[in-house]
Design a protein around this motif. Structure first.
Motif, PDB file in Angstrom:
ATOM      1  N   LEU A 215       5.508   3.009   2.039  1.00  0.00           N
ATOM      2  CA  LEU A 215       4.994   1.683   1.683  1.00  0.00           C
ATOM      3  C   LEU A 215       4.645   0.890   2.931  1.00  0.00           C
ATOM      4  N   PHE A 216       3.481   0.237   2.886  1.00  0.00           N
ATOM      5  CA  PHE A 216       3.015  -0.604   3.986  1.00  0.00           C
ATOM      6  C   PHE A 216       2.653  -1.975   3.433  1.00  0.00           C
ATOM      7  N   SER A 217       3.037  -3.030   4.161  1.00  0.00           N
ATOM      8  CA  SER A 217       2.717  -4.383   3.701  1.00  0.00           C
ATOM      9  C   SER A 217       1.208  -4.582   3.686  1.00  0.00           C
ATOM     10  N   LEU A 218       0.720  -5.333   2.701  1.00  0.00           N
ATOM     11  CA  LEU A 218      -0.712  -5.502   2.511  1.00  0.00           C
ATOM     12  C   LEU A 218      -1.016  -6.935   2.081  1.00  0.00           C
ATOM     13  N   TYR A 219      -1.970  -7.541   2.777  1.00  0.00           N
ATOM     14  CA  TYR A 219      -2.457  -8.881   2.459  1.00  0.00           C
ATOM     15  C   TYR A 219      -3.961  -8.791   2.254  1.00  0.00           C
ATOM     16  N   ARG A 220      -4.502  -9.679   1.407  1.00  0.00           N
ATOM     17  CA  ARG A 220      -5.934  -9.616   1.075  1.00  0.00           C
ATOM     18  C   ARG A 220      -6.547 -11.009   1.125  1.00  0.00           C
TER      19      ARG A 220
ATOM     20  N   LEU B  10       0.855  -1.187   0.000  1.00  0.00           N
ATOM     21  CA  LEU B  10       0.000   0.000   0.000  1.00  0.00           C
ATOM     22  C   LEU B  10       0.894   1.241   0.000  1.00  0.00           C
ATOM     23  N   GLU B  11       0.679   2.142  -0.957  1.00  0.00           N
ATOM     24  CA  GLU B  11       1.448   3.386  -1.052  1.00  0.00           C
ATOM     25  C   GLU B  11       0.602   4.532  -0.524  1.00  0.00           C
ATOM     26  N   VAL B  12       1.112   5.234   0.491  1.00  0.00           N
ATOM     27  CA  VAL B  12       0.377   6.338   1.101  1.00  0.00           C
ATOM     28  C   VAL B  12       1.264   7.574   1.116  1.00  0.00           C
ATOM     29  N   ASP B  13       0.712   8.694   0.641  1.00  0.00           N
ATOM     30  CA  ASP B  13       1.427   9.972   0.666  1.00  0.00           C
ATOM     31  C   ASP B  13       1.236  10.617   2.032  1.00  0.00           C
ATOM     32  N   ILE B  14       2.119  10.295   2.954  1.00  0.00           N
ATOM     33  CA  ILE B  14       2.019  10.828   4.311  1.00  0.00           C
ATOM     34  C   ILE B  14       2.684  12.201   4.392  1.00  0.00           C
ATOM     35  N   TYR B  15       3.835  12.327   3.763  1.00  0.00           N
ATOM     36  CA  TYR B  15       4.591  13.577   3.808  1.00  0.00           C
ATOM     37  C   TYR B  15       4.474  14.275   2.457  1.00  0.00           C
ATOM     38  N   GLN B  16       4.047  15.530   2.477  1.00  0.00           N
ATOM     39  CA  GLN B  16       3.876  16.298   1.249  1.00  0.00           C
ATOM     40  C   GLN B  16       5.214  16.489   0.539  1.00  0.00           C
ATOM     41  N   GLY B  17       5.220  16.237  -0.761  1.00  0.00           N
ATOM     42  CA  GLY B  17       6.414  16.483  -1.561  1.00  0.00           C
ATOM     43  C   GLY B  17       7.480  15.422  -1.479  1.00  0.00           C
ATOM     44  N   SER B  18       7.228  14.315  -0.809  1.00  0.00           N
ATOM     45  CA  SER B  18       8.227  13.256  -0.739  1.00  0.00           C
ATOM     46  C   SER B  18       7.638  11.960  -1.291  1.00  0.00           C
ATOM     47  N   GLU B  19       8.463  10.961  -1.340  1.00  0.00           N
ATOM     48  CA  GLU B  19       8.035   9.656  -1.853  1.00  0.00           C
ATOM     49  C   GLU B  19       6.940   9.060  -0.973  1.00  0.00           C
TER      50      GLU B  19
END
Length: 141
Positions: free
Chosen positions: A60-65, A48-57
């Motif tokens: 990534l968080f591990s994700l299972y389904r 899972l890709e989450v934009d937590i910090y503005q202007g940075s990469e």
């Protein structure tokens, strides 16, 4: 000239249940135990890709389904500690979150929480109200 002003109030509907899981195990190991104890079949998917910090990469968080085909209920097992920060920083004590989307019966939910707490390696599994989390937008994907 009189101007009529109308304000649009936007509120996000959080149609999922959230369970915080605390354990010292790696994500693949705890998913294996959940699969074993709860007869689930969690499969690793793209992080899972989450934009937590503005202007940075993105972080990534591990994700299972896993899905229940009959009720169209989706289960997501998400790591709280990512590559560079927390998914939900106000709950740093939680190592993972079990997100349940679509309908789940209250009795089934109670059974899942109690079954998670019966896994010896799980310190605690607690139901969390997503509306009370400040960084709840991080959980929308």
């Amino acid at each position: 000239m009189i101007l009529n002003r109308k304000f649009l109030k936007f509120e996000i509907d959080f149609d999922f249940v959230l369970i915080a899981v605390t354990t010292s195990l790696k994500d693949y190991r705890i998913c294996y135990l959940i699969n074993k104890y709860l007869n689930f079949d969690f499969v690793k998917v793209d992080d899972l890709e989450v934009d937590i910090y503005q202007g940075s990469e993105p972080v990534l968080f591990s994700l299972y389904r896993y899905s229940w085909e009959t009720t169209e209920t989706d289960f997501y097992f998400i790591g709280n500690k990512g590559s560079d920060g927390y998914l939900v920083p106000e709950i740093k004590s939680a190592d993972y979150f079990l997100m349940i989307r679509n309908y789940i019966d209250d009795n089934e939910l109670d059974t899942i929480v109690s079954s998670l707490n019966k896994i010896p390696e799980v310190v605690a599994a607690v139901k969390i109200d997503p509306k009370k989390i400040k960084s709840r937008e991080n959980l929308l994907f």
